[in-house]
Design a protein around this motif. Structure first.
Motif, short mmCIF file in Angstrom:
data_model
loop_
_atom_site.label_atom_id
_atom_site.label_comp_id
_atom_site.label_asym_id
_atom_site.label_seq_id
_atom_site.Cartn_x
_atom_site.Cartn_y
_atom_site.Cartn_z
N ALA A 32 51.08 40.83 43.00
CA ALA A 32 50.73 40.39 44.51
C ALA A 32 49.19 39.78 44.78
O ALA A 32 48.54 39.86 43.56
N SER A 33 49.06 39.00 45.38
CA SER A 33 47.72 38.53 45.81
C SER A 33 47.12 39.49 46.81
O SER A 33 47.97 40.05 47.76
N MET A 34 45.94 39.37 47.02
CA MET A 34 45.31 40.61 48.00
C MET A 34 43.74 40.31 48.36
O MET A 34 43.18 39.30 47.64
N GLY A 35 43.36 40.78 49.34
CA GLY A 35 42.03 40.96 49.76
C GLY A 35 41.65 41.39 51.10
O GLY A 35 42.44 42.39 51.28
N TRP A 36 40.38 41.12 51.53
CA TRP A 36 40.00 41.63 52.67
C TRP A 36 39.38 40.92 53.79
O TRP A 36 38.89 39.89 53.66
N TYR A 37 39.94 41.09 54.89
CA TYR A 37 39.34 40.37 56.09
C TYR A 37 38.50 41.51 56.80
O TYR A 37 38.25 42.56 56.51
N ARG A 38 37.58 40.94 57.78
CA ARG A 38 37.03 41.78 58.68
C ARG A 38 36.92 41.22 60.05
O ARG A 38 37.15 40.06 60.33
N GLN A 39 36.83 41.93 61.03
CA GLN A 39 36.55 41.68 62.43
C GLN A 39 35.69 42.53 63.31
O GLN A 39 35.64 43.74 62.96
N ALA A 40 34.55 41.80 63.75
CA ALA A 40 33.50 42.18 64.26
C ALA A 40 33.95 42.22 65.83
O ALA A 40 34.71 41.17 66.32
N PRO A 41 33.43 43.19 66.84
CA PRO A 41 33.91 43.06 67.99
C PRO A 41 33.47 41.58 68.73
O PRO A 41 32.47 41.20 68.63
N MET A 52 43.84 36.51 43.42
CA MET A 52 44.97 36.21 42.91
C MET A 52 45.44 36.96 42.02
O MET A 52 44.82 37.93 41.37
N ARG A 53 46.74 37.06 41.88
CA ARG A 53 47.31 37.75 40.43
C ARG A 53 47.12 37.54 39.13
O ARG A 53 46.81 38.52 38.21
N ASP A 54 46.27 36.15 39.04
CA ASP A 54 45.74 35.95 37.90
C ASP A 54 44.26 36.20 37.70
O ASP A 54 43.49 36.10 36.73
N GLY A 55 43.60 36.81 38.80
CA GLY A 55 42.46 37.40 38.72
C GLY A 55 41.34 36.41 39.41
O GLY A 55 40.13 36.54 39.65
N THR A 56 41.98 35.27 39.75
CA THR A 56 41.04 34.21 40.51
C THR A 56 40.32 34.85 41.88
O THR A 56 41.24 35.33 42.64
N THR A 57 39.07 34.54 42.33
CA THR A 57 38.68 35.03 43.24
C THR A 57 37.91 34.24 44.27
O THR A 57 37.78 32.93 43.74
N ASP A 58 38.16 34.24 45.61
CA ASP A 58 37.38 33.45 46.44
C ASP A 58 36.55 34.27 47.55
O ASP A 58 37.00 35.44 47.97
N TYR A 59 35.59 33.54 48.13
CA TYR A 59 34.64 34.62 48.95
C TYR A 59 34.32 33.56 50.24
O TYR A 59 33.94 32.49 50.04
N VAL A 60 34.25 34.18 51.29
CA VAL A 60 33.40 33.40 52.28
C VAL A 60 32.19 33.08 52.19
O VAL A 60 31.50 33.89 51.50
N VAL A 63 29.01 35.80 52.13
CA VAL A 63 29.00 36.92 51.45
C VAL A 63 28.76 36.72 49.76
O VAL A 63 28.64 37.74 48.91
N LYS A 64 29.14 35.44 49.42
CA LYS A 64 28.78 34.87 48.14
C LYS A 64 27.40 35.54 47.35
O LYS A 64 26.37 35.58 48.07
N GLY A 65 27.64 36.19 46.34
CA GLY A 65 26.34 36.53 45.52
C GLY A 65 26.32 38.20 45.90
O GLY A 65 25.34 38.85 45.44
N ARG A 66 27.08 38.41 46.99
CA ARG A 66 26.61 39.89 47.63
C ARG A 66 27.86 40.99 47.38
O ARG A 66 27.80 42.23 47.01
N PHE A 67 28.89 40.25 47.56
CA PHE A 67 30.32 41.06 47.48
C PHE A 67 31.18 40.59 46.24
O PHE A 67 30.98 39.72 45.95
N THR A 68 31.73 41.65 45.74
CA THR A 68 32.69 41.38 44.82
C THR A 68 33.85 42.02 45.00
O THR A 68 34.10 43.54 45.20
N ILE A 69 35.23 41.22 44.81
CA ILE A 69 36.35 41.77 44.96
C ILE A 69 37.04 41.96 43.46
O ILE A 69 36.62 41.27 42.65
N SER A 70 37.78 43.11 43.22
CA SER A 70 38.38 43.32 41.90
C SER A 70 39.66 44.23 42.35
O SER A 70 39.87 44.69 43.12
N ARG A 71 40.32 44.10 41.20
CA ARG A 71 41.71 44.92 41.38
C ARG A 71 41.90 45.80 39.89
O ARG A 71 41.61 45.35 38.78
N THR A 77 45.37 49.48 43.02
CA THR A 77 44.07 49.55 43.97
C THR A 77 43.40 48.10 43.80
O THR A 77 42.90 47.55 42.86
N VAL A 78 42.79 47.60 45.25
CA VAL A 78 41.78 46.55 45.01
C VAL A 78 40.45 47.20 45.82
O VAL A 78 40.51 47.82 46.63
#
Length: 114
Positions: A32-41, A52-60, A63-71, A77-78
């Motif tokens: 599977a591919s996976m990730g995170w969305y957010r929604q502010a009021p 992605m399933r191969d570990g490729t990551t992308d960020y808005v 948040v670049k340089g501050r957030f890290t996604i991993s699986r 678990t992501v």
């Protein structure tokens, strides 16, 4: 039955850190591919990070340089490690998993405030 369970949200001061987790069941997680969305009021839901399933990551850009996604495929678990948090990061964060269909977590509140 596919189930996503999120944890790790909360209240943190500006500059602080949080780690969100999303545990999945009922899917072939490693495919599977996976990730995170957010929604502010008052705002539309925004894609924050994806992996992605191969570990490729992308960020808005915001948040670049501050957030890290991993699986962790062994734990189905992501994660989203969030550092140097800012008040504008305040939102409900939703994990998603895309495997045949798109599945969503229940959302977890992140509040950045002094």
């Amino acid at each position: 039955q596919v189930q996503l369970v999120e944890s790790g949200g909360g209240l943190v001061q500006p500059g602080g850190s949080l780690r969100l987790s999303c545990a999945a069941s009922g899917i072939f997680f490693s495919m599977a591919s996976m990730g995170w969305y957010r929604q502010a009021p008052g705002n539309e839901r925004e894609l924050v990070a994806s992996i992605m399933r191969d570990g490729t990551t992308d960020y808005v850009d915001s948040v670049k340089g501050r957030f890290t996604i991993s699986r962790d495929n062994a734990k189905n678990t992501v994660y989203l490690q969030m550092n140097s948090l800012k008040p504008e990061d305040t939102a409900v964060y939703y994990c998603y998993v895309h495997w045949v269909s798109l599945y969503w977590g229940q959302g977890t509140q992140v509040t950045v405030s002094s």
